[in-house]
Design an enzyme around this catalytic site. Structure first.
Site, mmCIF file in Angstrom:
data_model
loop_
_atom_site.group_PDB
_atom_site.id
_atom_site.type_symbol
_atom_site.label_atom_id
_atom_site.label_comp_id
_atom_site.label_asym_id
_atom_site.label_seq_id
_atom_site.Cartn_x
_atom_site.Cartn_y
_atom_site.Cartn_z
ATOM 1 N N GLU A 196 92.013 3.610 45.235
ATOM 2 C CA GLU A 196 92.671 3.736 46.636
ATOM 3 C C GLU A 196 91.754 3.666 47.815
ATOM 4 O O GLU A 196 91.995 4.354 48.953
ATOM 5 C CB GLU A 196 93.554 5.205 46.735
ATOM 6 N N ASN B 33 91.515 0.574 41.262
ATOM 7 C CA ASN B 33 92.586 1.322 40.726
ATOM 8 C C ASN B 33 93.242 1.553 42.463
ATOM 9 O O ASN B 33 92.771 2.228 43.369
ATOM 10 C CB ASN B 33 92.576 2.314 40.329
ATOM 11 N N HIS C 223 103.648 3.789 41.181
ATOM 12 C CA HIS C 223 104.382 4.967 41.298
ATOM 13 C C HIS C 223 105.636 4.194 42.354
ATOM 14 O O HIS C 223 105.467 3.670 43.481
ATOM 15 C CB HIS C 223 103.838 5.850 42.376
ATOM 16 N N GLU D 143 99.330 4.311 36.529
ATOM 17 C CA GLU D 143 99.849 5.838 36.664
ATOM 18 C C GLU D 143 101.574 5.624 36.771
ATOM 19 O O GLU D 143 102.276 6.302 37.900
ATOM 20 C CB GLU D 143 99.322 6.383 38.091
ATOM 21 N N ASP E 199 105.155 5.874 37.113
ATOM 22 C CA ASP E 199 106.223 6.745 37.246
ATOM 23 C C ASP E 199 107.401 6.127 38.171
ATOM 24 O O ASP E 199 107.152 5.465 39.028
ATOM 25 C CB ASP E 199 106.178 8.047 37.417
HETATM 26 O O1 G3I Z 1 93.505 23.747 40.546
HETATM 27 C C1 G3I Z 1 94.179 24.120 41.731
HETATM 28 C C2 G3I Z 1 94.601 25.742 41.533
HETATM 29 O O2 G3I Z 1 93.316 26.415 41.290
HETATM 30 C C3 G3I Z 1 95.034 25.918 42.764
HETATM 31 O O3 G3I Z 1 95.547 27.424 42.594
HETATM 32 C C4 G3I Z 1 96.164 25.225 43.316
HETATM 33 C C5 G3I Z 1 97.229 25.501 44.432
HETATM 34 O O4 G3I Z 1 97.443 24.392 45.361
HETATM 35 O O5 G3I Z 1 96.016 23.859 43.558
HETATM 36 C C6 G3I Z 1 95.395 23.259 42.174
HETATM 37 O O6 G3I Z 1 95.094 21.939 42.494
HETATM 38 C C7 G3I Z 1 95.905 21.145 42.451
HETATM 39 C C8 G3I Z 1 95.653 20.048 41.440
HETATM 40 O O7 G3I Z 1 96.671 18.803 41.600
HETATM 41 C C9 G3I Z 1 95.705 20.694 40.170
HETATM 42 O O8 G3I Z 1 97.179 20.875 39.683
HETATM 43 C C10 G3I Z 1 95.963 20.412 43.941
HETATM 44 O O9 G3I Z 1 96.375 21.492 44.700
HETATM 45 C C11 G3I Z 1 96.776 19.218 43.763
HETATM 46 O O10 G3I Z 1 96.819 18.677 45.083
HETATM 47 C C12 G3I Z 1 96.325 18.431 42.801
HETATM 48 O O11 G3I Z 1 97.359 17.114 42.945
HETATM 49 C C13 G3I Z 1 97.052 16.092 42.090
HETATM 50 C C14 G3I Z 1 97.022 14.938 43.112
HETATM 51 O O12 G3I Z 1 96.578 13.665 42.353
HETATM 52 C C15 G3I Z 1 96.041 15.311 44.285
HETATM 53 O O13 G3I Z 1 95.873 14.271 45.007
HETATM 54 C C16 G3I Z 1 98.061 15.561 41.068
HETATM 55 O O14 G3I Z 1 98.179 16.897 40.112
HETATM 56 C C17 G3I Z 1 97.675 14.455 40.282
HETATM 57 O O15 G3I Z 1 98.765 14.000 39.637
HETATM 58 C C18 G3I Z 1 97.683 13.300 41.599
HETATM 59 O O16 G3I Z 1 97.459 12.149 40.884
HETATM 60 C C19 G3I Z 1 97.110 11.278 41.743
HETATM 61 C C20 G3I Z 1 95.834 10.147 41.144
HETATM 62 O O17 G3I Z 1 94.925 10.963 41.031
HETATM 63 C C21 G3I Z 1 95.660 8.900 42.067
HETATM 64 N N1 G3I Z 1 96.805 8.076 42.363
HETATM 65 C C22 G3I Z 1 97.948 8.985 43.069
HETATM 66 C C23 G3I Z 1 98.313 10.307 41.865
HETATM 67 C C24 G3I Z 1 99.475 10.965 42.616
HETATM 68 O O18 G3I Z 1 99.132 11.565 43.554
#
Ligand code: G3I
Length: 300
Positions: free
Chosen positions: A127, A169, A205, A232, A234
């Protein structure tokens, strides 16, 4: 064949999903994973904040859970992602200039070396291009270290793991547009100058539809001499099954489209809360979108 992975394999491709390490104790989740998929991507566990939470101290516990599960079950692994402007550890967010550049390249070297020989494809950089009409780079602390940060990352990754395919990516690159063309021009330049790049990931996406030139866009990148992967996938909104069918057929129609990854297993696993964009419902049942993908993989 009767599963996504086996059907894709008959066409010389993989079919993968994003996996969250903490769900590997969910038997329904693991049952579908092991039955249907032959490739995995760590949804968060290989990102910079997860793997280097403090500078120079590397943490692979959760990533290793996914890697070990994949290897025990004959699945290939997409590494995601070595450098990204998001999900950086706090210490890196606060760095700039040559100190950040050194830390970033060290991160690439360390993580790619740790997993050397076990990663099918690495998202080396994720990105880095801006949305909208500029066709240029996204502003970030990494970009501000110099425009050559991307090629420096690819060179470091190649040195660390010579057999992994190295990918760029991004999202909103699904048709021919200013952003995808900016990336296209970078890849063409890298190929011309011998910067090591092997593949381009199209996150895909999507909502309601896919651009009519999706396949043509994949093909123009393939024609540069790189593999393309749908990384990715969806699809939210209406026409879900039909759009999944179109995307799957587009990949199969491009010889260098080597695999498709969906970004989660059940709708309840998706980052798009409430959008129900995946192939299995909250109870793990196959949706019409699943059947559309399976039939597309088995067609022709
Ligand atoms: O692990 C912490 C946890 O300890 C905490 O309590 C909780 C509270 O918010 O957050 C947890 O972390 C989260 C993490 O996912 C694990 O679940 C983050 O807040 C959350 O922001 C994070 O989101 C991820 C996101 O990327 C971050 O940018 C999504 O799961 C994940 O699906 C998403 O994936 C991205 C790709 O990497 C890149 N392309 C876009 C895609 C969708 O956004």
């Amino acid at each position: 064949a009767s599963t996504l992975g086996a059907s894709a394999a008959e066409k010389g491709r993989y079919f993968g999903t994003a996996v969250a390490a903490h769900k590997l104790s969910d038997s329904q989740y693991v049952g579908i994973l092991n039955r249907e998929f032959n490739s995995v991507t760590a949804e968060n566990e290989m990102k910079w904040d997860a793997t280097e939470p403090s500078q120079g101290r590397f943490s692979y516990t959760n990533a290793d859970r996914i890697v070990n599960h994949a290897r025990a079950n004959g699945m290939s692994i997409r590494g995601h992602a070595l450098l990204w402007h998001a999900q950086q550890p706090g210490w890196a967010q606060n760095m700039s200039g040559s100190a950040l550049r050194s830390a970033a390249i060290n991160h690439v070297t360390q993580v790619a070396s740790y997993y050397r020989g076990r990663i099918h494809s690495w998202d080396v950089v994720n990105e880095a291009f801006a949305d909208g009409s500029s066709g240029g780079r996204r502003d970030s602390n990494l970009q501000r270290t110099g425009n050559d940060w991307i090629e420096a990352a690819f060179r470091a990754a190649r040195a660390a793991d010579p057999n992994a395919k190295l990918c760029y990516n991004d999202y909103n690159t699904d048709g021919v547009n200013a952003k995808s063309t900016g990336i296209y021009n970078m890849v063409r330049d890298f190929k011309a100058r011998g910067v090591p790049i092997d593949c381009v990931g199209f996150q895909s996406h999507l909502t309601n539809s896919v651009p009519g030139d999706y396949q043509a866009n994949l093909q123009r990148f393939a024609d540069l001499g790189v593999d393309v992967q749908i990384t990715e996938l969806d699809i939210a909104g209406t026409n879900q099954a039909a759009v999944y069918d179109t995307v799957t057929r587009a990949c199969l129609a491009v010889a260098r489209c080597t695999g498709i990854t969906v970004w989660g297993i059940r709708d309840s696993d998706s980052w798009r809360t409430g959008a129900n964009p995946l192939l299995f419902d909250n109870n793990g049942n196959k949706k019409p979108a699943y059947t559309a993908v399976l039939n597309a993989l088995n067609a022709g």
